[in-house]
Write a protein that holds these residues in place. Structure first.
Motif, PDB file in Angstrom:
ATOM      1  N   ASP A   1      37.728  26.970  17.859  1.00  0.00           N
ATOM      2  CA  ASP A   1      38.763  27.608  17.969  1.00  0.00           C
ATOM      3  C   ASP A   1      39.030  28.345  19.317  1.00  0.00           C
ATOM      4  O   ASP A   1      39.320  29.524  19.340  1.00  0.00           O
ATOM      5  CB  ASP A   1      38.955  28.521  16.630  1.00  0.00           C
TER       6      ASP A   1
ATOM      7  N   GLY B   1      34.877  23.217  13.117  1.00  0.00           N
ATOM      8  CA  GLY B   1      36.028  22.489  12.107  1.00  0.00           C
ATOM      9  C   GLY B   1      35.555  21.172  11.687  1.00  0.00           C
ATOM     10  O   GLY B   1      35.733  20.957  10.606  1.00  0.00           O
TER      11      GLY B   1
ATOM     12  N   TYR C   1      44.540  21.322  21.328  1.00  0.00           N
ATOM     13  CA  TYR C   1      43.822  21.611  19.846  1.00  0.00           C
ATOM     14  C   TYR C   1      42.633  20.752  19.452  1.00  0.00           C
ATOM     15  O   TYR C   1      42.806  19.432  19.758  1.00  0.00           O
ATOM     16  CB  TYR C   1      45.030  21.223  18.701  1.00  0.00           C
TER      17      TYR C   1
ATOM     18  N   PHE D   1      42.256  23.589  12.830  1.00  0.00           N
ATOM     19  CA  PHE D   1      41.973  23.888  11.614  1.00  0.00           C
ATOM     20  C   PHE D   1      42.042  25.230  10.987  1.00  0.00           C
ATOM     21  O   PHE D   1      41.976  25.567   9.750  1.00  0.00           O
ATOM     22  CB  PHE D   1      40.287  23.436  11.583  1.00  0.00           C
ATOM     23  N   ASN D   2      42.437  26.079  11.811  1.00  0.00           N
ATOM     24  CA  ASN D   2      42.767  27.373  11.755  1.00  0.00           C
ATOM     25  C   ASN D   2      43.909  27.973  12.436  1.00  0.00           C
ATOM     26  O   ASN D   2      44.310  27.214  13.456  1.00  0.00           O
ATOM     27  CB  ASN D   2      41.476  28.180  11.445  1.00  0.00           C
ATOM     28  N   TYR D   3      44.328  29.085  12.253  1.00  0.00           N
ATOM     29  CA  TYR D   3      45.366  29.699  13.056  1.00  0.00           C
ATOM     30  C   TYR D   3      44.643  31.120  13.981  1.00  0.00           C
ATOM     31  O   TYR D   3      45.244  31.877  14.360  1.00  0.00           O
ATOM     32  CB  TYR D   3      46.535  30.386  12.217  1.00  0.00           C
ATOM     33  N   ASN D   4      43.352  30.850  14.329  1.00  0.00           N
ATOM     34  CA  ASN D   4      42.720  31.942  14.976  1.00  0.00           C
ATOM     35  C   ASN D   4      43.211  31.749  16.378  1.00  0.00           C
ATOM     36  O   ASN D   4      43.635  30.845  17.041  1.00  0.00           O
ATOM     37  CB  ASN D   4      41.155  31.711  14.996  1.00  0.00           C
TER      38      ASN D   4
ATOM     39  N   ARG E   1      42.507  25.835  21.105  1.00  0.00           N
ATOM     40  CA  ARG E   1      42.460  26.639  19.929  1.00  0.00           C
ATOM     41  C   ARG E   1      42.148  25.634  18.938  1.00  0.00           C
ATOM     42  O   ARG E   1      42.220  24.204  19.117  1.00  0.00           O
ATOM     43  CB  ARG E   1      43.883  27.341  19.559  1.00  0.00           C
ATOM     44  N   SER E   2      41.969  25.954  17.627  1.00  0.00           N
ATOM     45  CA  SER E   2      41.722  24.851  16.525  1.00  0.00           C
ATOM     46  C   SER E   2      42.869  24.235  15.833  1.00  0.00           C
ATOM     47  O   SER E   2      43.783  25.074  15.542  1.00  0.00           O
ATOM     48  CB  SER E   2      40.668  25.603  15.667  1.00  0.00           C
TER      49      SER E   2
ATOM     50  N   ARG F   1      52.191  21.930  11.378  1.00  0.00           N
ATOM     51  CA  ARG F   1      52.051  23.070  12.423  1.00  0.00           C
ATOM     52  C   ARG F   1      53.073  22.811  13.540  1.00  0.00           C
ATOM     53  O   ARG F   1      53.558  23.785  14.099  1.00  0.00           O
ATOM     54  CB  ARG F   1      50.497  22.484  13.032  1.00  0.00           C
TER      55      ARG F   1
ATOM     56  N   ARG G   1      48.894  17.929   8.139  1.00  0.00           N
ATOM     57  CA  ARG G   1      48.894  19.482   8.464  1.00  0.00           C
ATOM     58  C   ARG G   1      49.254  19.370  10.143  1.00  0.00           C
ATOM     59  O   ARG G   1      49.838  20.558  10.164  1.00  0.00           O
ATOM     60  CB  ARG G   1      47.344  19.554   8.381  1.00  0.00           C
TER      61      ARG G   1
ATOM     62  N   PHE H   1      33.251  29.316  14.932  1.00  0.00           N
ATOM     63  CA  PHE H   1      33.981  28.491  14.068  1.00  0.00           C
ATOM     64  C   PHE H   1      33.681  27.111  14.539  1.00  0.00           C
ATOM     65  O   PHE H   1      34.104  26.977  15.787  1.00  0.00           O
ATOM     66  CB  PHE H   1      35.509  28.808  13.802  1.00  0.00           C
TER      67      PHE H   1
END
Length: 417
Positions: free
Chosen positions: A176, A411, A172, A232-235, A229-230, A25, A21, A409
């Motif tokens: 997030d 993760g 990262y 685990f997501n794209y926030n 930022r995370s 990214r 993953r 959030f």
């Protein structure tokens, strides 16, 4: 086209699926037209496993050999991630810290970076490659391998971003962004769109684990914009920069806590000039950091004073002090361990009187006694007993209007390397 340094922590590359993953990214960032340098930590529990193995062989292993062992975790990550990126049809190359040009002082376990010669990194970027660098490690001028200590991969990323004039340094992690407090304690903690270097540095020094203080210091000194930022997501994350816009009605930006606190009290010390210098000079000579110091006048030419150290340094600090007893007599030495430090931080505190008094009231309302206090222009710290830490944090969070309706959030577990 911008140049990004992207740092991924241990949970982000904790297994092969997460590694894939992360590779995806990074490839997406390159597809957007950007150059990418990636700094990685050791996978998941690799570091703990290496430490456990060392303890089975030697309870007190030499610091040099521990550095030789510990750097392997990051090197496994860098090679595997490079392989994953190659599998996506991209050209990547991995470097150890010393191959990337990191030079450090000759201190094992917590070396500081003295210089960076990133020629190989720049050359690889010029060839269109994605560059993967092992965090947390470097080499002395004499060729000895060293590690950078806690937060070392964060520091690697920011220092490298400054050395290669990167446009952004993205950290990262499992959350997030930067939250007003630990989202594991306050589920409706406020995510900050931006925060100043100074505020972030205070929070990091006071126990907020999302960024390490040395990394923030590097960023402030070099003017590198940090984005947390995370993976685990794209926030959208939080930007750490020179000056941040203060949200309407919010005076306190964040609440941090530190469970790694012990208080030592020295009773009946001769009350004359130079005593404190000798006591704390002895502690400094043994690399023991002291935080809050409180002195109270005694009687008959004597004084008492208390100070805090990291919990892991408590026994060593007492040992050092007892060795000075012949030249610096004192009546007794005591300590307390079941303590925590809770702190409020905010640039808005400078122009808003009564912020500290409100903090004291909130803590008192929870039935908790304040043992020590430390203040600066943008922070107030209180040392309290640890039994009601979570209740105190939640009460302070509400009192300073930091609660939101959205749930934070989180993760997964993250460690700072």
């Amino acid at each position: 086209m911008s140049l990004y340094v992207m740092k991924f922590g241990g949970s982000s590359v904790g297994d092969t699926e997460r590694m894939k993953r992360v590779a995806k990214r990074i490839a997406e960032k390159q597809d957007e037209g950007h150059q990418c340098v990636v700094v990685v930590s050791a996978m998941g529990d690799t570091t703990d496993e290496l430490i456990d193995q060392s303890k089975l062989l030697n309870e007190n292993p030499p610091a040099r050999e521990m550095d030789m062992l510990m750097v392997n975790g990051e090197q496994i990550s860098m090679a595997l991630l490079s392989m994953a990126i190659h599998n996506l049809g991209r050209d990547a190359i991995s470097f150890t810290g010393w191959q990337a040009g990191f030079r450090t002082e000759a201190v094992h376990g917590k070396a500081r970076i003295t210089d960076i010669h990133p020629e190989r990194v720049k050359k690889a970027l010029g060839e269109g490659k994605i560059v993967i660098v092992a965090g947390f490690q470097g080499m002395t001028d004499e060729g000895e391998i060293t590690t950078l200590g806690r937060g070392g991969s964060d520091t690697t990323a920011v220092a490298l971003a400054a050395a290669i004039d990167a446009d952004f340094c993205e950290i990262y992690t499992d959350v997030d962004g930067i939250y007003s407090t630990d989202p594991r304690i306050v589920k409706n903690a406020r995510k900050l769109k931006e925060i100043s270097y100074d505020e972030m540095l205070e929070l990091a020094n006071l126990g907020a684990a999302v960024l390490h203080p040395r990394a923030v210091e590097y960023a402030k000194h070099s003017g590198v914009p940090l984005i947390v930022r995370s993976s685990f997501n794209y926030n959208e994350g939080t930007v750490v920069k020179e000056e941040a816009v203060m949200e309407q009605g919010v005076v306190v930006s964040g609440i941090a806590y530190d469970k790694n606190v012990a208080r030592i009290s020295i009773l009946g010390v001769a009350d004359h000039p130079g005593v404190l210098a000798r006591v704390f000079g002895s502690l400094a000579a043994h690399q023991i950091d002291v935080d809050i110091i409180v002195q109270s006048g005694g009687q008959n030419g004597e004084a008492d004073f208390s100070f805090t150290v990291g919990l892991s340094d408590r026994e060593r600090a007492i040992e050092v002090l007892n060795k000075t007893r012949d030249e610096l007599p004192f009546r007794d030495i005591t300590f307390e361990d079941n303590l925590v430090k809770v702190s409020i931080v905010g640039a808005g505190m400078v122009s808003h009187p009564g912020v500290a008094a409100q903090m004291f009231d909130v803590i008192s309302d929870q039935g908790v006694n304040i043992k020590m206090v430390s203040t600066s222009e943008i922070k107030v710290s209180c040392v309290i007993e640890g039994g009601k830490l979570q209740e105190v944090i939640r009460a302070l969070h509400t009192a300073y209007n930091l609660d939101t309706e959205e749930q934070a959030f989180v993760g997964g577990p993250e460690t700072r390397r």
